[in-house]
Design a protein around this motif. Sequence first.
Motif, PDB file in Angstrom:
ATOM      1  N   ASN A 112       0.844  -1.184   0.000  1.00 58.61           N
ATOM      2  CA  ASN A 112       0.000   0.000   0.000  1.00 58.61           C
ATOM      3  C   ASN A 112       0.882   1.237   0.000  1.00 58.61           C
ATOM      4  O   ASN A 112       1.958   1.239   0.599  1.00 58.61           O
ATOM      5  CB  ASN A 112      -0.885   0.044   1.253  1.00 58.61           C
ATOM      6  CG  ASN A 112      -1.821  -1.127   1.331  1.00 58.61           C
ATOM      7  OD1 ASN A 112      -2.453  -1.484   0.348  1.00 58.61           O
ATOM      8  ND2 ASN A 112      -1.910  -1.737   2.495  1.00 58.61           N
ATOM      9  N   VAL A 113       0.409   2.289  -0.654  1.00 62.43           N
ATOM     10  CA  VAL A 113       1.106   3.569  -0.655  1.00 62.43           C
ATOM     11  C   VAL A 113       0.089   4.642  -0.278  1.00 62.43           C
ATOM     12  O   VAL A 113      -0.992   4.720  -0.871  1.00 62.43           O
ATOM     13  CB  VAL A 113       1.729   3.878  -2.031  1.00 62.43           C
ATOM     14  CG1 VAL A 113       2.378   5.250  -2.032  1.00 62.43           C
ATOM     15  CG2 VAL A 113       2.741   2.806  -2.410  1.00 62.43           C
ATOM     16  N   LEU A 114       0.446   5.459   0.684  1.00 63.83           N
ATOM     17  CA  LEU A 114      -0.412   6.538   1.158  1.00 63.83           C
ATOM     18  C   LEU A 114      -0.124   7.802   0.345  1.00 63.83           C
ATOM     19  O   LEU A 114       1.035   8.159   0.132  1.00 63.83           O
ATOM     20  CB  LEU A 114      -0.122   6.795   2.636  1.00 63.83           C
ATOM     21  CG  LEU A 114      -0.967   7.834   3.334  1.00 63.83           C
ATOM     22  CD1 LEU A 114      -2.390   7.333   3.476  1.00 63.83           C
ATOM     23  CD2 LEU A 114      -0.377   8.140   4.700  1.00 63.83           C
ATOM     24  N   VAL A 115      -1.181   8.469  -0.102  1.00 65.23           N
ATOM     25  CA  VAL A 115      -1.056   9.729  -0.832  1.00 65.23           C
ATOM     26  C   VAL A 115      -1.836  10.773  -0.048  1.00 65.23           C
ATOM     27  O   VAL A 115      -3.012  10.579   0.241  1.00 65.23           O
ATOM     28  CB  VAL A 115      -1.613   9.602  -2.273  1.00 65.23           C
ATOM     29  CG1 VAL A 115      -1.475  10.927  -3.015  1.00 65.23           C
ATOM     30  CG2 VAL A 115      -0.912   8.478  -3.028  1.00 65.23           C
ATOM     31  N   TYR A 116      -1.173  11.859   0.294  1.00 62.44           N
ATOM     32  CA  TYR A 116      -1.800  12.870   1.135  1.00 62.44           C
ATOM     33  C   TYR A 116      -1.632  14.262   0.529  1.00 62.44           C
ATOM     34  O   TYR A 116      -0.647  14.536  -0.156  1.00 62.44           O
ATOM     35  CB  TYR A 116      -1.225  12.835   2.557  1.00 62.44           C
ATOM     36  CG  TYR A 116       0.273  12.995   2.617  1.00 62.44           C
ATOM     37  CD1 TYR A 116       0.852  14.248   2.790  1.00 62.44           C
ATOM     38  CD2 TYR A 116       1.112  11.892   2.499  1.00 62.44           C
ATOM     39  CE1 TYR A 116       2.227  14.398   2.839  1.00 62.44           C
ATOM     40  CE2 TYR A 116       2.484  12.025   2.554  1.00 62.44           C
ATOM     41  CZ  TYR A 116       3.034  13.291   2.716  1.00 62.44           C
ATOM     42  OH  TYR A 116       4.401  13.441   2.760  1.00 62.44           O
ATOM     43  N   PRO A 117      -2.612  15.136   0.755  1.00 63.42           N
ATOM     44  CA  PRO A 117      -2.515  16.490   0.219  1.00 63.42           C
ATOM     45  C   PRO A 117      -1.588  17.349   1.074  1.00 63.42           C
ATOM     46  O   PRO A 117      -1.511  17.175   2.297  1.00 63.42           O
ATOM     47  CB  PRO A 117      -3.960  16.996   0.302  1.00 63.42           C
ATOM     48  CG  PRO A 117      -4.544  16.250   1.455  1.00 63.42           C
ATOM     49  CD  PRO A 117      -3.878  14.903   1.459  1.00 63.42           C
ATOM     50  N   LYS A 118      -0.888  18.242   0.406  1.00 64.00           N
ATOM     51  CA  LYS A 118      -0.001  19.169   1.114  1.00 64.00           C
ATOM     52  C   LYS A 118      -0.008  20.487   0.350  1.00 64.00           C
ATOM     53  O   LYS A 118       0.363  20.526  -0.824  1.00 64.00           O
ATOM     54  CB  LYS A 118       1.408  18.581   1.188  1.00 64.00           C
ATOM     55  CG  LYS A 118       2.372  19.416   1.968  1.00 64.00           C
ATOM     56  CD  LYS A 118       3.722  18.716   2.061  1.00 64.00           C
ATOM     57  CE  LYS A 118       4.715  19.577   2.809  1.00 64.00           C
ATOM     58  NZ  LYS A 118       6.057  18.973   2.770  1.00 64.00           N
ATOM     59  N   GLU A 119      -0.441  21.539   1.002  1.00 58.60           N
ATOM     60  CA  GLU A 119      -0.543  22.841   0.342  1.00 58.60           C
ATOM     61  C   GLU A 119       0.794  23.311  -0.196  1.00 58.60           C
ATOM     62  O   GLU A 119       0.859  23.931  -1.248  1.00 58.60           O
ATOM     63  CB  GLU A 119      -1.109  23.892   1.312  1.00 58.60           C
ATOM     64  CG  GLU A 119      -2.599  23.797   1.497  1.00 58.60           C
ATOM     65  CD  GLU A 119      -3.140  24.933   2.341  1.00 58.60           C
ATOM     66  OE1 GLU A 119      -2.597  26.058   2.269  1.00 58.60           O
ATOM     67  OE2 GLU A 119      -4.110  24.687   3.075  1.00 58.60           O
ATOM     68  N   THR A 120       1.863  23.034   0.521  1.00 55.15           N
ATOM     69  CA  THR A 120       3.195  23.478   0.110  1.00 55.15           C
ATOM     70  C   THR A 120       3.964  22.357  -0.588  1.00 55.15           C
ATOM     71  O   THR A 120       5.183  22.289  -0.507  1.00 55.15           O
ATOM     72  CB  THR A 120       3.992  23.980   1.327  1.00 55.15           C
ATOM     73  OG1 THR A 120       4.074  22.916   2.289  1.00 55.15           O
ATOM     74  CG2 THR A 120       3.341  25.201   1.960  1.00 55.15           C
ATOM     75  N   HIS A 121       3.223  21.491  -1.291  1.00 55.18           N
ATOM     76  CA  HIS A 121       3.827  20.345  -1.978  1.00 55.18           C
ATOM     77  C   HIS A 121       4.935  20.788  -2.924  1.00 55.18           C
ATOM     78  O   HIS A 121       4.779  21.739  -3.684  1.00 55.18           O
ATOM     79  CB  HIS A 121       2.759  19.595  -2.773  1.00 55.18           C
ATOM     80  CG  HIS A 121       3.325  18.600  -3.729  1.00 55.18           C
ATOM     81  ND1 HIS A 121       3.861  17.403  -3.328  1.00 55.18           N
ATOM     82  CD2 HIS A 121       3.469  18.648  -5.080  1.00 55.18           C
ATOM     83  CE1 HIS A 121       4.290  16.739  -4.382  1.00 55.18           C
ATOM     84  NE2 HIS A 121       4.060  17.475  -5.456  1.00 55.18           N
ATOM     85  N   THR A 122       6.032  20.078  -2.873  1.00 56.76           N
ATOM     86  CA  THR A 122       7.112  20.197  -3.849  1.00 56.76           C
ATOM     87  C   THR A 122       7.331  18.808  -4.414  1.00 56.76           C
ATOM     88  O   THR A 122       7.515  17.857  -3.654  1.00 56.76           O
ATOM     89  CB  THR A 122       8.413  20.691  -3.172  1.00 56.76           C
ATOM     90  OG1 THR A 122       8.164  21.961  -2.563  1.00 56.76           O
ATOM     91  CG2 THR A 122       9.538  20.801  -4.182  1.00 56.76           C
ATOM     92  N   PRO A 123       7.289  18.653  -5.740  1.00 63.99           N
ATOM     93  CA  PRO A 123       7.468  17.315  -6.312  1.00 63.99           C
ATOM     94  C   PRO A 123       8.799  16.698  -5.906  1.00 63.99           C
ATOM     95  O   PRO A 123       9.807  17.399  -5.776  1.00 63.99           O
ATOM     96  CB  PRO A 123       7.428  17.556  -7.822  1.00 63.99           C
ATOM     97  CG  PRO A 123       6.774  18.876  -7.998  1.00 63.99           C
ATOM     98  CD  PRO A 123       7.093  19.675  -6.768  1.00 63.99           C
ATOM     99  N   ALA A 124       8.788  15.409  -5.714  1.00 64.83           N
ATOM    100  CA  ALA A 124      10.028  14.695  -5.414  1.00 64.83           C
ATOM    101  C   ALA A 124      10.973  14.828  -6.601  1.00 64.83           C
ATOM    102  O   ALA A 124      10.546  14.817  -7.752  1.00 64.83           O
ATOM    103  CB  ALA A 124       9.722  13.222  -5.143  1.00 64.83           C
ATOM    104  N   SER A 125      12.255  14.947  -6.337  1.00 63.07           N
ATOM    105  CA  SER A 125      13.249  15.077  -7.399  1.00 63.07           C
ATOM    106  C   SER A 125      13.844  13.719  -7.767  1.00 63.07           C
ATOM    107  O   SER A 125      14.875  13.645  -8.414  1.00 63.07           O
ATOM    108  CB  SER A 125      14.352  16.041  -6.964  1.00 63.07           C
ATOM    109  OG  SER A 125      14.980  15.554  -5.793  1.00 63.07           O
ATOM    110  N   PHE A 126      13.184  12.670  -7.335  1.00 62.65           N
ATOM    111  CA  PHE A 126      13.636  11.298  -7.585  1.00 62.65           C
ATOM    112  C   PHE A 126      12.402  10.449  -7.880  1.00 62.65           C
ATOM    113  O   PHE A 126      11.280  10.885  -7.679  1.00 62.65           O
ATOM    114  CB  PHE A 126      14.391  10.745  -6.371  1.00 62.65           C
ATOM    115  CG  PHE A 126      13.617  10.903  -5.090  1.00 62.65           C
ATOM    116  CD1 PHE A 126      12.697   9.947  -4.695  1.00 62.65           C
ATOM    117  CD2 PHE A 126      13.778  12.040  -4.297  1.00 62.65           C
ATOM    118  CE1 PHE A 126      11.955  10.102  -3.530  1.00 62.65           C
ATOM    119  CE2 PHE A 126      13.046  12.196  -3.124  1.00 62.65           C
ATOM    120  CZ  PHE A 126      12.143  11.224  -2.746  1.00 62.65           C
TER     121      PHE A 126
END
Length: 131
Positions: free
Chosen positions: A51-65
């Motif tokens: 399972n993988v959890l996906v959560y909202p984040k207002e200050t999201h920065t995409p992963a660089s990997f």
Amino acid sequence: MFGQAQAFSGFSVDDLDAARRFYGEKLGLRVEEAGQGDMRLLTLRLGGGANVLVYPKETHTPASFTILNFPVDDIDAAVAELERRGVTLERYTGFDHDEKGVVRGGDGDGPAAIAWFTDPAGNVLSVIQES
């Protein structure tokens, strides 16, 4: 201590609804949603009970990997299906991509082939063929 734990990973996105549509409709994964308002979460149900959890984040920065790798038996078929579903492959400097956007290795030190793409939040994903 954690040897018997069923650990899971997680990552953030800036738009949970867009993520639900992408992972569920474009990638065809089983996506479950829980919570309400600011506490909404998605769980991606993957093969083998992962399972993988996906959560909202207002200050999201995409992963660089690459945050998720999807093993496939036939990378050419997987890439064709992704493109049919409207997913665009990424091409990164320093890698020798073929005309389909696939990096082919096969020298024994890495995957036989890999192709990268991003989710709507800019997180990097891949399809990978081991042999």
